[in-house]
Design a protein around this motif. Structure first.
Motif, PDB file in Angstrom:
ATOM      1  N   ALA A   6     -13.324 -18.759  -7.869  1.00 15.16           N
ATOM      2  CA  ALA A   6     -14.710 -18.784  -8.334  1.00 15.16           C
ATOM      3  C   ALA A   6     -15.246 -20.211  -8.378  1.00 15.16           C
ATOM      4  CB  ALA A   6     -14.822 -18.135  -9.705  1.00 15.16           C
ATOM      5  N   ILE A   7     -14.419 -21.150  -8.795  1.00 17.42           N
ATOM      6  CA  ILE A   7     -14.840 -22.555  -8.818  1.00 17.42           C
ATOM      7  C   ILE A   7     -15.080 -23.066  -7.394  1.00 17.42           C
ATOM      8  CG2 ILE A   7     -14.049 -24.890  -9.368  1.00 17.42           C
ATOM      9  CD1 ILE A   7     -12.682 -23.637 -11.840  1.00 17.42           C
ATOM     10  N   ALA A   8     -14.226 -22.669  -6.462  1.00 16.17           N
ATOM     11  CA  ALA A   8     -14.417 -23.060  -5.062  1.00 16.17           C
ATOM     12  C   ALA A   8     -15.703 -22.459  -4.499  1.00 16.17           C
ATOM     13  CB  ALA A   8     -13.219 -22.635  -4.228  1.00 16.17           C
ATOM     14  N   LEU A   9     -16.032 -21.239  -4.905  1.00 19.19           N
ATOM     15  CA  LEU A   9     -17.282 -20.624  -4.449  1.00 19.19           C
ATOM     16  C   LEU A   9     -18.491 -21.366  -5.004  1.00 19.19           C
ATOM     17  CD1 LEU A   9     -16.386 -16.853  -4.650  1.00 19.19           C
ATOM     18  CD2 LEU A   9     -16.942 -18.157  -2.598  1.00 19.19           C
ATOM     19  N   PHE A  10     -18.389 -21.859  -6.245  1.00 21.46           N
ATOM     20  CA  PHE A  10     -19.490 -22.644  -6.797  1.00 21.46           C
ATOM     21  C   PHE A  10     -19.662 -23.960  -6.043  1.00 21.46           C
ATOM     22  CE2 PHE A  10     -19.166 -20.035 -10.749  1.00 21.46           C
ATOM     23  CZ  PHE A  10     -20.474 -19.588 -10.730  1.00 21.46           C
ATOM     24  N   MET A  35     -26.100 -17.752   3.489  1.00 21.17           N
ATOM     25  CA  MET A  35     -24.775 -18.180   3.047  1.00 21.17           C
ATOM     26  C   MET A  35     -24.666 -18.097   1.517  1.00 21.17           C
ATOM     27  SD  MET A  35     -22.601 -21.544   4.149  1.00 21.17           S
ATOM     28  CE  MET A  35     -23.709 -22.744   3.477  1.00 21.17           C
ATOM     29  N   ILE A  36     -25.720 -18.421   0.822  1.00 24.75           N
ATOM     30  CA  ILE A  36     -25.718 -18.298  -0.632  1.00 24.75           C
ATOM     31  C   ILE A  36     -25.556 -16.832  -1.026  1.00 24.75           C
ATOM     32  CG2 ILE A  36     -27.173 -18.496  -2.691  1.00 24.75           C
ATOM     33  CD1 ILE A  36     -28.259 -21.106  -1.456  1.00 24.75           C
ATOM     34  N   GLY A  37     -26.235 -15.931  -0.317  1.00 22.36           N
ATOM     35  CA  GLY A  37     -26.074 -14.506  -0.585  1.00 22.36           C
ATOM     36  C   GLY A  37     -24.659 -14.025  -0.334  1.00 22.36           C
ATOM     37  N   THR A  38     -24.048 -14.513   0.739  1.00 23.89           N
ATOM     38  CA  THR A  38     -22.673 -14.132   1.047  1.00 23.89           C
ATOM     39  C   THR A  38     -21.707 -14.649  -0.014  1.00 23.89           C
ATOM     40  OG1 THR A  38     -23.200 -14.184   3.398  1.00 23.89           O
ATOM     41  CG2 THR A  38     -20.877 -14.243   2.799  1.00 23.89           C
ATOM     42  N   LYS A  39     -21.909 -15.869  -0.455  1.00 22.29           N
ATOM     43  CA  LYS A  39     -21.048 -16.416  -1.512  1.00 22.29           C
ATOM     44  C   LYS A  39     -21.247 -15.674  -2.829  1.00 22.29           C
ATOM     45  CE  LYS A  39     -19.570 -19.401   1.320  1.00 22.29           C
ATOM     46  NZ  LYS A  39     -18.535 -18.941   2.204  1.00 22.29           N
ATOM     47  N   THR A  40     -22.455 -15.181  -3.062  1.00 23.82           N
ATOM     48  CA  THR A  40     -22.701 -14.387  -4.267  1.00 23.82           C
ATOM     49  C   THR A  40     -21.928 -13.075  -4.214  1.00 23.82           C
ATOM     50  OG1 THR A  40     -24.909 -15.350  -4.453  1.00 23.82           O
ATOM     51  CG2 THR A  40     -24.495 -13.317  -5.676  1.00 23.82           C
ATOM     52  N   ILE A  41     -21.899 -12.463  -3.032  1.00 25.45           N
ATOM     53  CA  ILE A  41     -21.131 -11.227  -2.861  1.00 25.45           C
ATOM     54  C   ILE A  41     -19.652 -11.489  -3.131  1.00 25.45           C
ATOM     55  CG2 ILE A  41     -20.399  -9.524  -1.159  1.00 25.45           C
ATOM     56  CD1 ILE A  41     -23.201 -10.058   0.159  1.00 25.45           C
ATOM     57  N   LEU A  42     -19.135 -12.577  -2.583  1.00 18.24           N
ATOM     58  CA  LEU A  42     -17.734 -12.919  -2.817  1.00 18.24           C
ATOM     59  C   LEU A  42     -17.465 -13.224  -4.289  1.00 18.24           C
ATOM     60  CD1 LEU A  42     -17.025 -15.168   0.285  1.00 18.24           C
ATOM     61  CD2 LEU A  42     -16.116 -12.899  -0.172  1.00 18.24           C
ATOM     62  N   LEU A  43     -18.399 -13.899  -4.930  1.00 10.99           N
ATOM     63  CA  LEU A  43     -18.224 -14.224  -6.346  1.00 10.99           C
ATOM     64  C   LEU A  43     -18.212 -12.953  -7.206  1.00 10.99           C
ATOM     65  CD1 LEU A  43     -18.017 -16.556  -8.396  1.00 10.99           C
ATOM     66  CD2 LEU A  43     -20.491 -16.414  -8.615  1.00 10.99           C
ATOM     67  N   ILE A  44     -19.085 -12.001  -6.904  1.00  9.84           N
ATOM     68  CA  ILE A  44     -19.096 -10.742  -7.648  1.00  9.84           C
ATOM     69  C   ILE A  44     -17.763 -10.021  -7.465  1.00  9.84           C
ATOM     70  CG2 ILE A  44     -20.145  -8.453  -7.758  1.00  9.84           C
ATOM     71  CD1 ILE A  44     -22.821  -9.797  -7.057  1.00  9.84           C
ATOM     72  N   ALA A  45     -17.267 -10.005  -6.227  1.00 11.04           N
ATOM     73  CA  ALA A  45     -15.992  -9.320  -5.965  1.00 11.04           C
ATOM     74  C   ALA A  45     -14.830 -10.018  -6.670  1.00 11.04           C
ATOM     75  CB  ALA A  45     -15.732  -9.262  -4.466  1.00 11.04           C
ATOM     76  N   VAL A  46     -14.794 -11.338  -6.627  1.00 11.09           N
ATOM     77  CA  VAL A  46     -13.699 -12.081  -7.270  1.00 11.09           C
ATOM     78  C   VAL A  46     -13.731 -11.892  -8.774  1.00 11.09           C
ATOM     79  CG1 VAL A  46     -12.921 -14.437  -7.797  1.00 11.09           C
ATOM     80  CG2 VAL A  46     -13.362 -13.774  -5.447  1.00 11.09           C
ATOM     81  N   LEU A  47     -14.908 -11.966  -9.365  1.00 13.72           N
ATOM     82  CA  LEU A  47     -14.998 -11.778 -10.810  1.00 13.72           C
ATOM     83  C   LEU A  47     -14.681 -10.334 -11.208  1.00 13.72           C
ATOM     84  CD1 LEU A  47     -18.049 -13.995 -11.754  1.00 13.72           C
ATOM     85  CD2 LEU A  47     -15.627 -14.478 -12.035  1.00 13.72           C
ATOM     86  N   GLY A  48     -14.999  -9.385 -10.334  1.00 10.69           N
ATOM     87  CA  GLY A  48     -14.633  -7.997 -10.596  1.00 10.69           C
ATOM     88  C   GLY A  48     -13.130  -7.812 -10.618  1.00 10.69           C
TER      89      GLY A  48
END
Length: 85
Positions: A6-10, A35-48
């Motif tokens: 998550a920190i790397a995604l930020f 790209m920001i939208g894609t990183k948001t999708i990844l962040l939601i999945a990682v936090l889930g």
């Protein structure tokens, strides 16, 4: 491990924001927003996965579809504007 991802995604968010504000063309800015939208999708999945809330994957999938539709619509709007000129 999930919080490190998550920190790397930020960090990627920060780089994408720099590209969005400093992009020389409009298409660079659209690509940065995608790209920001894609990183948001990844962040939601990682936090889930980090919080054992697997229903976040469904939210990430819906957000992915909305991100795709929004990007295609924005690019069609921008290219239609150039064809009319």
């Amino acid at each position: 491990m999930f919080y490190g991802a998550a920190i790397a995604l930020f960090a990627c968010f920060a780089l994408a924001l720099i590209r969005a504000f400093a992009g020389p063309s409009v298409f660079d800015r659209v690509l940065a927003l995608n790209m920001i939208g894609t990183k948001t999708i990844l962040l939601i999945a990682v936090l889930g996965f980090a919080t054992d809330r697997y229903d976040f994957i469904d939210i990430a999938l819906v957000y992915a579809v909305l991100n795709l539709i929004g990007t295609v619509a924005l690019l069609r709007f921008l290219t239609a504007d150039k064809e009319a000129s």
